[in-house]
Structure formats: structure tokens, C-alpha cells
Design an enzyme around this catalytic site. Structure first.
Site, mmCIF file in Angstrom:
data_model
loop_
_atom_site.group_PDB
_atom_site.id
_atom_site.type_symbol
_atom_site.label_atom_id
_atom_site.label_comp_id
_atom_site.label_asym_id
_atom_site.label_seq_id
_atom_site.Cartn_x
_atom_site.Cartn_y
_atom_site.Cartn_z
ATOM 1 N N GLU A 58 26.114 -26.405 59.320
ATOM 2 C CA GLU A 58 24.748 -25.990 58.994
ATOM 3 C C GLU A 58 23.898 -25.688 60.217
ATOM 4 O O GLU A 58 23.013 -24.813 60.177
ATOM 5 C CB GLU A 58 24.068 -27.068 58.141
ATOM 6 C CG GLU A 58 24.537 -27.121 56.700
ATOM 7 C CD GLU A 58 25.776 -27.966 56.497
ATOM 8 O OE1 GLU A 58 26.133 -28.235 55.339
ATOM 9 O OE2 GLU A 58 26.415 -28.361 57.508
ATOM 10 N N GLU A 106 30.710 -32.754 52.445
ATOM 11 C CA GLU A 106 29.851 -33.800 51.892
ATOM 12 C C GLU A 106 30.408 -34.323 50.569
ATOM 13 O O GLU A 106 30.299 -35.515 50.269
ATOM 14 C CB GLU A 106 28.437 -33.262 51.707
ATOM 15 C CG GLU A 106 27.712 -33.063 53.038
ATOM 16 C CD GLU A 106 26.362 -32.408 52.880
ATOM 17 O OE1 GLU A 106 25.375 -32.969 53.376
ATOM 18 O OE2 GLU A 106 26.296 -31.316 52.259
ATOM 19 N N ALA A 123 28.061 -25.303 50.197
ATOM 20 C CA ALA A 123 27.085 -24.892 49.187
ATOM 21 C C ALA A 123 27.108 -23.370 49.022
ATOM 22 O O ALA A 123 27.432 -22.628 49.954
ATOM 23 C CB ALA A 123 25.689 -25.365 49.576
ATOM 24 N N GLY A 154 28.625 -28.527 52.331
ATOM 25 C CA GLY A 154 28.586 -29.266 51.080
ATOM 26 C C GLY A 154 29.955 -29.631 50.557
ATOM 27 O O GLY A 154 30.097 -30.586 49.778
#
Length: 259
Positions: A133, A113, A64, A110
Site C-alpha cells: 500500500e 491481511e 483489495a 488485503g
């Protein structure tokens, strides 16, 4: 809005390339919006039989966009961002056409993911996959804590989530997280070759096969087998089933039309 997701159609496969190489393909709002639009557009395109997700530059995706996240001034803004990200990844997971992630360099946070939302994954030898994370004092928020344990042994998934340490492509293949390890520089070509094999299948059966596996895992065995029985009965009535049997008898590839 700058284009941060390239969409190319190649012989029945849509190749979606994250295109922010200067930011290691960090996934921000623009990426999410363009991915969502692309998936909606491709859903009804009968010329597209499979999808490949790739990244431009040195890596698949660093995760992200931390710069965008740091600009948020309230938990509500963060929650909205994560919600949009989650919805886009769910759209990919539920896409009726099979998808393959082509991972090179690394897929973190992300980015991993996103790869987890694909049906299959190809990774270059030496590529690293992880959910870091925890090292930032948070946790994955776009499906990582839920999809990873569905693909890996629970203890391994917990180790990756709770330590934030990545694994390499070879280890990921040994654990079943990656379907194929490609040589450096050829992950995309290997993913496209795998997508081409998928695209050769009957579209209705491909979509039904995805649903049976994904939804059946959440059912008890008896209900899942009943669901399977009803699904294959519907497929028995299709033109593609007739074509498949004819092609088998004539020893040739099937010419499936999705009907």
C-alpha cells in the site's frame, strides 16, 4: 450477486476458496459479504472442525479490489468499505475453530491481511507475501499494520509496511510468519493436511486454546496465567477430557464430540 467464494466441506474441514481468478481474487464488497455469511453459517456447524482459506487461479489474492475503491467519491465510502473488511477479518480471527491459509502465487495487501487473520499459514515455495500500500500512497487498513508486528520482529514488520516490498515464502518461514513451506502446486493439500491434524483435537479445547493465546497476549503475565488456570479448570469438567485420558491409556486417537 455472483458467487466469488466457494465453500466446500471435506472430512471435517471447510475449504473457503476466493473465486475471482480473472481479478486475481481481489477482495471487494461481494467477497466480504460472502465470507461473513460463510463464517456465520459454519460457526454453528458441529461437523466443521477447521477452516482452510485458499485462492483460485494464479494467486491467493492480489488484495483489495482497486476498481471498487476507485469508484468511491468520498472518504466516508472508503471508510465504510474498510470497516466491513475489518469486521469480516475479525470474525475470522475470532472464529472458534482453527483456520489455515493456503498461499500460492502471492498474497498482497488485503489478501495478506486475510491470511494474517488466520491462525496458521502454509505457503508454496516462491510465493510472495507483502503489504504494497505504501507504493500507492496509503497504508494497509484491514489489520495489516497491527497483526503483522504481532507475528514478526517489529523492525521487519516496519520494513515491509514502510517500503511496501514483499518477502518470499522461504523468508516468511524463517521469520515465523509461515508455519510450513510447501512445494509448488500443493499448498492447498498441505493446508488441508494441517487442518486435519487440528480437526482431530477436542473442539472445546481448540477454541479455548485460541482464546488463551489471542487474549492472553494483551494481559500482564499474572493475569494471563490466572485466565489459563480458570480455562483449563472448565475443560477438566468436559466429556472430551475424560475421553482424551481414556484414549491415551488405550493408545488410540480420541473420539472428541465437543462436549
Amino acid at each position: 450477486m455472483r458467487t466469488v467464494l466457494r465453500v466446500e466441506l471435506r472430512n471435517g474441514t471447510a475449504v473457503l476458496t476466493l473465486d475471482r481468478p480473472e481479478r486475481l481474487n481481489a477482495v471487494g464488497t461481494d467477497t466480504v459479504e460472502q465470507l461473513t455469511k460463510a463464517l456465520h453459517d459454519l460457526r454453528g456447524n458441529d461437523d466443521v472442525r477447521a477452516v482452510v482459506l485458499a485462492g483460485a487461479g494464479r494467486a491467493f489474492s492480489a488484495g483489495a479490489d482497486l476498481g471498487e475503491i476507485e469508484s468511491f467519491t468520498s472518504p466516508g465510502q472508503f471508510r465504510a468499505f474498510v470497516g466491513r473488511l475489518t469486521e469480516a477479518y475479525a470474525l475470522l480471527e475470532d472464529f472458534p475453530k482453527p483456520s489455515v491459509a493456503a498461499v500460492h502465487g502471492f498474497a498482497f495487501g488485503g489478501g495478506l491481511e486475510l491470511a494474517l487473520a488466520c491462525d496458521l499459514r502454509v505457503a508454496e515455495r516462491g510465493a510472495r507475501l507483502g503489504l504494497p500500500e505504501m507504493k500507492l500512497g496509503v497504508l494497509p487498513g484491514a489489520g495489516g499494520t497491527q497483526r503483522l508486528p504481532r507475528l514478526l520482529p517489529t523492525a521487519i514488520a516496519k520494513e515491509m509496511i514502510l517500503t511496501g516490498e514483499p518477502i518470499d515464502a522461504e523468508r516468511a518461514w524463517q521469520l515465523g510468519l509461515v508455519n510450513e513451506v510447501a512445494e509448488p502446486g500443493v499448498a492447498l493439500a498441505a493446508a488441508e493436511a494441517l487442518a486435519a491434524r487440528l480437526a482431530a483435537g477436542a473442539p472445546l479445547a481448540l477454541a479455548a486454546g485460541k482464546r488463551l493465546v489471542d487474549h492472553g497476549l494483551g494481559m500482564d503475565l499474572e493475569a494471563a496465567i490466572a485466565y489459563e488456570r480458570e480455562t483449563v479448570t472448565v475443560l477438566f469438567c468436559t466429556e472430551d477430557r475424560i475421553e482424551g485420558l481414556k484414549a491415551f491409556r488405550e493408545r488410540r486417537p480420541g473420539n472428541f464430540r465437543g462436549a
